[in-house]
Design a protein around this motif. Sequence first.
Motif, PDB file in Angstrom:
ATOM      1  N   VAL A 174       1.034  -1.129   0.036  1.00 14.16           N
ATOM      2  CA  VAL A 174       0.126   0.134  -0.137  1.00 14.16           C
ATOM      3  C   VAL A 174       0.890   1.285   0.052  1.00 14.16           C
ATOM      4  CG1 VAL A 174      -1.922   1.253   1.174  1.00 14.16           C
ATOM      5  CG2 VAL A 174      -1.919  -1.121   1.187  1.00 14.16           C
ATOM      6  N   TRP A 175       0.680   2.238  -0.992  1.00 11.98           N
ATOM      7  CA  TRP A 175       1.339   3.309  -1.039  1.00 11.98           C
ATOM      8  C   TRP A 175       0.828   4.418   0.060  1.00 11.98           C
ATOM      9  CZ3 TRP A 175       5.615   5.092  -2.603  1.00 11.98           C
ATOM     10  CH2 TRP A 175       6.133   6.721  -2.934  1.00 11.98           C
ATOM     11  N   GLN A 176       1.342   4.866   0.926  1.00 10.60           N
ATOM     12  CA  GLN A 176       1.139   5.861   1.934  1.00 10.60           C
ATOM     13  C   GLN A 176       1.633   7.445   1.325  1.00 10.60           C
ATOM     14  OE1 GLN A 176       3.325   4.130   5.362  1.00 10.60           O
ATOM     15  NE2 GLN A 176       1.285   4.301   6.213  1.00 10.60           N
ATOM     16  N   ASP A 189      -7.635   4.082  -0.181  1.00  9.22           N
ATOM     17  CA  ASP A 189      -6.119   3.742  -0.170  1.00  9.22           C
ATOM     18  C   ASP A 189      -5.631   3.799  -1.635  1.00  9.22           C
ATOM     19  OD1 ASP A 189      -6.410   3.934   2.599  1.00  9.22           O
ATOM     20  OD2 ASP A 189      -6.382   1.826   2.749  1.00  9.22           O
ATOM     21  N   TYR A 190      -4.219   3.559  -1.370  1.00 13.31           N
ATOM     22  CA  TYR A 190      -3.436   3.764  -2.904  1.00 13.31           C
ATOM     23  C   TYR A 190      -2.740   2.234  -2.778  1.00 13.31           C
ATOM     24  CZ  TYR A 190      -4.806   8.177  -4.240  1.00 13.31           C
ATOM     25  OH  TYR A 190      -5.444   9.490  -4.466  1.00 13.31           O
ATOM     26  N   VAL A 191      -2.850   1.443  -3.870  1.00 18.35           N
ATOM     27  CA  VAL A 191      -2.108   0.280  -4.261  1.00 18.35           C
ATOM     28  C   VAL A 191      -0.887   0.561  -5.236  1.00 18.35           C
ATOM     29  CG1 VAL A 191      -3.505  -1.216  -3.249  1.00 18.35           C
ATOM     30  CG2 VAL A 191      -3.823  -0.895  -5.571  1.00 18.35           C
ATOM     31  N   LEU A 192      -0.066  -0.311  -5.448  1.00 17.93           N
ATOM     32  CA  LEU A 192       1.026  -0.102  -6.627  1.00 17.93           C
ATOM     33  C   LEU A 192       0.512  -0.894  -7.847  1.00 17.93           C
ATOM     34  CD1 LEU A 192       4.271   0.174  -4.209  1.00 17.93           C
ATOM     35  CD2 LEU A 192       2.872   1.784  -5.671  1.00 17.93           C
ATOM     36  N   VAL A 193       0.339  -0.271  -8.748  1.00 15.98           N
ATOM     37  CA  VAL A 193       0.182  -1.167 -10.054  1.00 15.98           C
ATOM     38  C   VAL A 193       1.231  -1.058 -11.118  1.00 15.98           C
ATOM     39  CG1 VAL A 193      -1.608  -1.112 -11.971  1.00 15.98           C
ATOM     40  CG2 VAL A 193      -2.272  -0.457  -9.501  1.00 15.98           C
ATOM     41  N   ASN A 194       1.427  -2.122 -11.851  1.00 16.57           N
ATOM     42  CA  ASN A 194       2.507  -2.054 -12.721  1.00 16.57           C
ATOM     43  C   ASN A 194       2.082  -1.616 -14.079  1.00 16.57           C
ATOM     44  OD1 ASN A 194       4.966  -3.153 -14.067  1.00 16.57           O
ATOM     45  ND2 ASN A 194       3.638  -4.760 -14.857  1.00 16.57           N
TER      46      ASN A 194
END
Length: 425
Positions: free
Chosen positions: A294-296, A314-319
């Motif tokens: 999760v990106w803070q 929230d933010y997650v990291l996507v390729n």
Amino acid sequence: MSSLVNPSSCSFRCRTRNSCYTIRKKCFTTLLVFLLYMVTQVQSCGPGRGIGGPRRTRKLTPLVFKQHWPNVSENSLGASGLQEGPISRNDSKFRDLETNYNKDIIFKDEEGTGADRVMTQRCKEKLNILAVSVMNQWPGLRLMVTEGWDEDHMHARESLHYEGRAVDIMTSDKDRSKIGMLARLAVEAGFDWVYYESRNHIHCSVKSDSSQSNHASGCFTGDSTVQTESGDRRRLSELKVGEKVLSVDSSGNTVFSEVIMFMDRETRQSREFVHIETDGGAQLTVTPAHLVMVWQMHLSETRYLFADRIQEGDYVLVNINNNLEPRKVLRISAKLSQGVYAPLTQEGTVVVDSIAASCYALIDSQTVAHLSFVPYRLVQKLFNLFKFSNDNNSLSLPRHEGIHWYAKSLFAIKDYILPSNWLYH
């Protein structure tokens, strides 16, 4: 560390593949005990109650009429989860239900069929704990179950009574003034959803036993895909040990990392998953206790968070073209799916369905989880160096269905020596 291992017991000379497999397990057991001992010595110096430390007492507050805990709907991920379908006496799932003969509990059993005593293992455990709490709170009284498993379809269509996952309860003296405190005791006993439903009873329910299985890893679905070194998309159900898939290194860069084992692989098991949908269309389906990156935004850094604790916004990291970019979570829902797969890479991370995730679950620490598999990685590299195996499955031989023996051993040892607050609850 080499002094811990007797060279003769870990000799690479063996006559059969089965004998080699036995030797590997002996080597790993020795290394595993040493590593976990070192980890727990470090943890014991930290703050917290730990094992056997003092407990703080606190005043219990009764629930109020129509209050439910937690403050979400019963069938949500944060409570008792999705309905999996009614269970009848002729259903194969009926064999998994248990009959509660606890003498400290009164079962009303208006139907005279004993149905109120039938329930899942988790429901039985929580109910038995609550029975003790009731006797401690009100000496001379017992817990009463007025409604349990329903085979006569007398409840709402989506009721968990049909699965043996819900009970309606009161005290044996039927005193309405005790209902609020009984609800609080039910919360403390560990029921996943408690509702002060009426002046005469409390409704309690639990997650399904399948969603609470004691697995040594979190999992993805078989339909989930990863990107291989050749650039192809591969379903996890088709992925093989030895292949390299897109992962994330310790610096946060995408790399291709070798799959060294499947910590868990069960093709026929149905589980409850968290389904995460992001801005841009990326979607990830993963078990609730699996760690996801999760990106803070406020710290401009990543952390690992259990999937069911990720929130919309929230933010997650996507390729995106082999670069990880934060994407906002738009929707989180529950999903039932069949087949569970938990690949482990050298990096301990994997990009699944374009979203960066850990390979680990249950322990709320990527670092600790990754360290616990160091012996496996070291010995695997050693075997590969000596070309001990002629195929790329090396230490995973023989091919397994279910939890890998190393992961199973690791979590068995954990149950004895790691503090319970390291675990996913």
